[in-house]
Motif scaffolding. Sequence first.
Motif, PDB file in Angstrom:
ATOM      1  N   LEU A 266       0.882  -1.501  -0.008  1.00 19.69           N
ATOM      2  CA  LEU A 266      -0.027   0.110   0.113  1.00 19.69           C
ATOM      3  C   LEU A 266       0.842   1.134  -0.095  1.00 19.69           C
ATOM      4  O   LEU A 266       1.794   1.426   0.796  1.00 19.69           O
TER       5      LEU A 266
ATOM      6  N   THR B 184      -1.755  -0.843  -4.098  1.00 16.00           N
ATOM      7  CA  THR B 184      -2.972   0.038  -3.517  1.00 16.00           C
ATOM      8  C   THR B 184      -2.369   1.530  -3.038  1.00 16.00           C
ATOM      9  O   THR B 184      -1.455   1.476  -2.520  1.00 16.00           O
TER      10      THR B 184
ATOM     11  N   VAL C 162      -0.830   0.540 -10.569  1.00 22.40           N
ATOM     12  CA  VAL C 162      -1.980   0.700  -9.701  1.00 22.40           C
ATOM     13  C   VAL C 162      -3.092  -0.236  -9.736  1.00 22.40           C
ATOM     14  O   VAL C 162      -3.614  -0.511 -10.894  1.00 22.40           O
ATOM     15  N   SER C 163      -3.435  -1.247  -8.530  1.00 17.44           N
ATOM     16  CA  SER C 163      -4.379  -1.849  -8.767  1.00 17.44           C
ATOM     17  C   SER C 163      -5.657  -1.518  -8.074  1.00 17.44           C
ATOM     18  O   SER C 163      -6.676  -1.887  -8.554  1.00 17.44           O
ATOM     19  N   ARG C 164      -5.615  -0.402  -7.246  1.00 21.23           N
ATOM     20  CA  ARG C 164      -6.880   0.073  -6.625  1.00 21.23           C
ATOM     21  C   ARG C 164      -6.403   1.694  -6.169  1.00 21.23           C
ATOM     22  O   ARG C 164      -5.346   1.728  -5.788  1.00 21.23           O
TER      23      ARG C 164
ATOM     24  N   LEU D  31     -11.031  -1.683   1.751  1.00 16.78           N
ATOM     25  CA  LEU D  31     -10.049  -2.833   1.246  1.00 16.78           C
ATOM     26  C   LEU D  31     -10.100  -4.229   1.505  1.00 16.78           C
ATOM     27  O   LEU D  31      -9.973  -4.931   0.675  1.00 16.78           O
TER      28      LEU D  31
END
Length: 291
Positions: A34, A103, A125-127, A272
């Motif tokens: 993160l 994240t 970026v995944s989220r 998350l």
Amino acid sequence: MTSGGDPGRRLGWPSCTVRGRPVSYLSAGDGPPLLFLHGWGLSHASYRGTLRRLVDHGMRVLAPALPGFGGTPDLPADELSLAGYARWTGDFLDAVGVAEPVTLVGHSFGGGVAIRIAHDGPHRVSRLVLVNSIGGSAWTDGTGVLRAMRERPMWDWGLHLRADVLPLRRLTRVLPVIMDDAVGNLLRNPLAIWRVANLARTADLRAELEVLKRRRLPVVVIWGRRDRVIPAASMAALSAALGDPGVVTVDGNHSWLLSDPRAFVEVITNVLQPGVADPGEDAGPATGCSA
């Protein structure tokens, strides 16, 4: 869950080299990364209490001091843009050996940088989680007319920054941490503080947000409903550009996550890791100070 004696969950303050220059960053925890990007005028240091709680909840957190803050050298003049900050952050991830998608959590100015990273480097970026983020570029003036944020006078920004700080119920606990960070940044690099403030004030990222919507990138928008630095009109414009995914609101001001880390972690773990914490659509009371 507490950090206890597990060294993997203790906050570390290592340094690395990005573009041949030293960078301080916070690193702790295990698991998928993160990446946290701080707000204007501060650095990763002001958020250490908040980030420690994320680590305690089983997250691996990385948080660099962005260029111009926390002792990290400023960007060159021709790179001083949100796109330039995004490129620098990509180089930081390379320097610390993170190749997988992260994240990405950005607060305030850091949210604007996060939007550009997600737009310019989708493999990174995944989220995306935007916390009281710049980028909506809408503001309602004293007569009720909707205007572009770049038209908002600097003195009006200053008044609302002051209004966000003074009413804090937790002022004595939070303010010394923030002041130590903010004053240090101001003394080290006052020109960077001014330049980045203007960059944040004039940022309009609605076109980039619409691209993220078309790509179907998972995006969570979090906003403190008493924020007067990033007003409701700006947050509504940001959300509209994303296709109105819904905004998670808390009863806080611009930097509520600094003075109420518990509420922040409840919201983050809920979005998350659904089921770990469930504060509901309204995360309940939170107070904060401006950054």
